[in-house]
Design a protein around this motif. Structure first.
Motif, PDB file in Angstrom:
ATOM      1  N   LEU A 194       0.853  -1.422  -0.033  1.00 28.73           N
ATOM      2  CA  LEU A 194      -0.218  -0.211   0.302  1.00 28.73           C
ATOM      3  C   LEU A 194       0.662   0.952  -0.358  1.00 28.73           C
ATOM      4  O   LEU A 194       0.030   2.395  -0.338  1.00 28.73           O
TER       5      LEU A 194
ATOM      6  N   ASN B  98       2.209   1.942  -3.238  1.00 26.18           N
ATOM      7  CA  ASN B  98       1.116   2.802  -4.650  1.00 26.18           C
ATOM      8  C   ASN B  98       1.007   1.637  -5.181  1.00 26.18           C
ATOM      9  O   ASN B  98       0.887   1.494  -6.101  1.00 26.18           O
TER      10      ASN B  98
ATOM     11  N   THR C 123      -4.013  -1.657  -4.788  1.00 21.50           N
ATOM     12  CA  THR C 123      -5.520  -0.871  -3.320  1.00 21.50           C
ATOM     13  C   THR C 123      -5.605  -2.203  -2.663  1.00 21.50           C
ATOM     14  O   THR C 123      -5.464  -3.391  -2.482  1.00 21.50           O
ATOM     15  N   TYR C 124      -6.453  -2.053  -1.798  1.00 17.28           N
ATOM     16  CA  TYR C 124      -7.009  -2.574  -0.482  1.00 17.28           C
ATOM     17  C   TYR C 124      -7.246  -4.047  -1.334  1.00 17.28           C
ATOM     18  O   TYR C 124      -7.740  -5.040  -0.965  1.00 17.28           O
TER      19      TYR C 124
END
Length: 202
Positions: A173, A176, A179-180
């Motif tokens: 995370l 980057n 995403t979750y």
């Protein structure tokens, strides 16, 4: 400093290394007598097939412009390496860890194959599931199954692995890279195949 640590975690616990970690842990914990020369041969074979060979494939893809990063940041970059890895794992299942000799490892790698195929299908569909989380969650489920199968207490190992999974997720995370939703899907794809296959060997 934090950025360096989190970035290092992504490299130290790279998905290419996880199968080897699982194999070494298995041989270390197995109460079954396995000759040392057999263990050495299996570890070396799996190291070559799961680490060196994929790196060679990646290097070739990078030379011809089909890959930019070893982390395979786009779904398009993932398709060929994932397909190649599926072939590699298939070879391991058939020639290195056959069901007759090392059935625990056989089902471990069968779970890895199912996870890789699932990740490949998602990549074709333009969804980028976290390969880091697939590898980490898969190996945790394998460790849990081994602890039950061999009746050994590895709670400390499992606790450390759980912390590491959290650290890997935080790293991805922070960088980057995912995403979750991609991380959660990675956990699901890695954990579930190993869980479902447990009934065949536990």
């Amino acid at each position: 400093m934090i950025h360096f640590i989190l970035k290092s975690i992504s490299y130290i616990f790279h998905p290419l290394l996880m199968p080897l970690f699982g194999v070494i842990f298995y041989f270390y914990q197995s109460p079954r007598f396995i000759p040392k020369d057999v263990v050495s041969a299996k570890v070396i074979s799996i190291s070559i097939l799961t680490i060196l060979l994929p790196i060679l494939v990646y290097s070739l893809l990078k030379i011809i412009g089909k890959a930019k990063s070893i982390h395979l940041q786009t779904t398009r970059e993932r398709i060929i390496p994932l397909a190649a890895n599926c072939i590699i794992v298939f070879l391991i299942i058939n020639y290195v860890v056959t069901s007759e000799l090392l059935f625990e490892l056989y089902f471990f790698f069968l779970g890895i194959l199912i996870s890789n195929l699932s990740c490949l299908i998602l990549a074709v569909m333009n969804f980028k599931a976290s390969i880091h989380m697939i590898a980490a969650s898969g190996i945790i489920m394998f460790f849990i199954a081994l602890s039950i199968h061999f009746s050994i207490n590895i709670n400390t190992t499992l606790a450390i692995m759980t912390i590491l999974v959290g650290a890997i997720a935080t790293s991805r995370l922070h960088l980057n890279a995912h995403t979750y939703k991609e991380l959660i899907m990675g956990v699901f794809i890695g954990f579930v195949p190993q869980l479902l296959l447990v009934s065949y060997w536990l």
